[in-house]
Write an enzyme that holds these catalytic residues in place. Structure first.
Site, PDB file in Angstrom:
ATOM      1  N   LYS A 189     101.113  11.687  18.694  1.00 43.84           N
ATOM      2  CA  LYS A 189     100.589  10.766  17.948  1.00 43.84           C
ATOM      3  C   LYS A 189     101.283  10.408  16.606  1.00 43.84           C
ATOM      4  O   LYS A 189     101.505   9.656  15.916  1.00 43.84           O
ATOM      5  CB  LYS A 189      99.101  10.606  17.830  1.00 43.84           C
ATOM      6  CG  LYS A 189      98.442  10.391  19.056  1.00 43.84           C
ATOM      7  CD  LYS A 189      96.861  10.231  18.799  1.00 43.84           C
ATOM      8  CE  LYS A 189      96.219  11.663  18.187  1.00 43.84           C
ATOM      9  NZ  LYS A 189      96.084  12.742  19.307  1.00 43.84           N
ATOM     10  N   ARG A 214      89.737  21.134  22.812  1.00 47.73           N
ATOM     11  CA  ARG A 214      90.023  20.078  22.129  1.00 47.73           C
ATOM     12  C   ARG A 214      90.178  19.002  23.456  1.00 47.73           C
ATOM     13  O   ARG A 214      89.974  17.703  23.439  1.00 47.73           O
ATOM     14  CB  ARG A 214      91.306  19.919  21.313  1.00 47.73           C
ATOM     15  CG  ARG A 214      90.860  20.839  19.955  1.00 47.73           C
ATOM     16  CD  ARG A 214      91.976  21.168  19.204  1.00 47.73           C
ATOM     17  NE  ARG A 214      92.572  19.879  18.585  1.00 47.73           N
ATOM     18  CZ  ARG A 214      93.778  19.934  18.133  1.00 47.73           C
ATOM     19  NH1 ARG A 214      94.664  20.862  18.402  1.00 47.73           N
ATOM     20  NH2 ARG A 214      94.194  18.747  17.506  1.00 47.73           N
ATOM     21  N   ARG A 246     104.082  25.650  19.085  1.00 46.90           N
ATOM     22  CA  ARG A 246     104.464  24.989  18.045  1.00 46.90           C
ATOM     23  C   ARG A 246     104.447  25.882  16.731  1.00 46.90           C
ATOM     24  O   ARG A 246     103.404  26.642  16.490  1.00 46.90           O
ATOM     25  CB  ARG A 246     103.292  23.707  17.659  1.00 46.90           C
ATOM     26  CG  ARG A 246     103.672  22.736  16.658  1.00 46.90           C
ATOM     27  CD  ARG A 246     102.983  21.589  16.805  1.00 46.90           C
ATOM     28  NE  ARG A 246     101.625  21.617  16.749  1.00 46.90           N
ATOM     29  CZ  ARG A 246     100.635  20.572  16.837  1.00 46.90           C
ATOM     30  NH1 ARG A 246     101.224  19.467  17.184  1.00 46.90           N
ATOM     31  NH2 ARG A 246      99.442  20.825  16.885  1.00 46.90           N
ATOM     32  N   ARG A 248      87.368   8.616  17.315  1.00 49.73           N
ATOM     33  CA  ARG A 248      87.249   9.793  18.541  1.00 49.73           C
ATOM     34  C   ARG A 248      86.110   9.329  19.356  1.00 49.73           C
ATOM     35  O   ARG A 248      86.067  10.020  20.701  1.00 49.73           O
ATOM     36  CB  ARG A 248      87.336  11.173  18.074  1.00 49.73           C
ATOM     37  CG  ARG A 248      88.879  11.505  17.678  1.00 49.73           C
ATOM     38  CD  ARG A 248      88.798  12.727  17.526  1.00 49.73           C
ATOM     39  NE  ARG A 248      90.239  13.216  16.799  1.00 49.73           N
ATOM     40  CZ  ARG A 248      90.501  14.562  16.434  1.00 49.73           C
ATOM     41  NH1 ARG A 248      89.643  15.623  16.698  1.00 49.73           N
ATOM     42  NH2 ARG A 248      91.749  14.698  16.077  1.00 49.73           N
ATOM     43  N   ARG A 281      99.673  27.367  13.196  1.00 48.91           N
ATOM     44  CA  ARG A 281      98.193  26.832  12.763  1.00 48.91           C
ATOM     45  C   ARG A 281      97.121  27.290  13.545  1.00 48.91           C
ATOM     46  O   ARG A 281      97.138  27.678  14.649  1.00 48.91           O
ATOM     47  CB  ARG A 281      98.349  25.262  12.829  1.00 48.91           C
ATOM     48  CG  ARG A 281      98.398  24.406  11.940  1.00 48.91           C
ATOM     49  CD  ARG A 281      98.255  22.945  11.926  1.00 48.91           C
ATOM     50  NE  ARG A 281      97.469  22.550  13.031  1.00 48.91           N
ATOM     51  CZ  ARG A 281      97.473  21.333  13.666  1.00 48.91           C
ATOM     52  NH1 ARG A 281      98.575  20.450  13.423  1.00 48.91           N
ATOM     53  NH2 ARG A 281      96.552  20.828  14.353  1.00 48.91           N
TER      54      ARG A 281
END
Ligand SMILES: [Zn+2]
Length: 193
Positions: A13, A171, A127, A88, A160
């Site tokens: 996104k 999630r 990532r 959301r 992160r």
């Protein structure tokens, strides 16, 4: 033109939002970026947000709605909005409709990015990002020349704290349960692509 990008975490996104907002001169509102900024500022709001983000939960409606809707008002003169990571939940979508109406706007298009769960888990857990320049790497598919070091400026790459497998799975479950039903909500309005 006012756009919403729907999609699970790690679907891309942010990448698509950056391209679209540049191409169409849109005001890009990323709920993740706005919440992380709040957290870094160390505000009381940021403290509440941090605990929820670290355990993979969804930030409570009233907090995220307040943060996003304030920014919506600030950007009321832009050519349009691009919302990324918001709404959301059904309640957030309804708040958004009301807030948009209050500044004389409506959502024109909702684009759902469809990606299966497993590639998302692989993407997110691998990532890494550069804290200095923001460049994104991946340990397998897009590694830097020297492991853990940014090619551009030599900074140590960061992982992160919410990019672990456990957090990603939570999630994804939250996305399937609470956000995916928005596709039906927007399909009924003829806005879903
Ligand atoms: Zn860098």
């Amino acid at each position: 033109m006012n756009l919403v990008l729907l999609g699970p975490p790690g679907a891309g996104k942010g990448t698509q939002a950056a391209r679209l907002s540049e191409a169409f001169d849109l005001c890009h509102l990323s709920s993740g970026d706005l919440l992380r900024a709040e957290r870094q500022r160390g505000s009381a709001l940021g403290g509440k947000v941090a605990g929820t983000m670290d355990t993979g939960g969804l930030v409570p409606d009233e907090i995220i709605v307040e943060v996003i809707l304030n920014r919506l008002k600030e950007g009321r003169d832009s050519a349009g909005f691009l919302l990324d990571g918001f709404p959301r939940t059904r309640a957030q979508a309804e708040s958004l409709d009301k807030a948009a109406e209050a500044i004389g706007r409506r959502m024109d298009l909702v684009v759902s990015l469809e990606v299966p769960d497993q590639p998302i888990v692989d993407r997110i857990t691998g990532r890494r990002s550069c804290p200095s320049c923001g460049r994104i790497y991946h340990v397998r598919s897009l590694p830097p020349v020297k492991p853990g070091i940014c090619d551009d400026d030599g900074s140590a790459l960061a992982h992160r704290s919410d990019d672990t497998e456990e957090v990603v799975q939570q999630r994804l479950s939250a996305y399937h349960e609470q956000t995916e039903p928005l596709k039906a909500f927007y399909r009924k309005q003829g806005l879903l692509f």
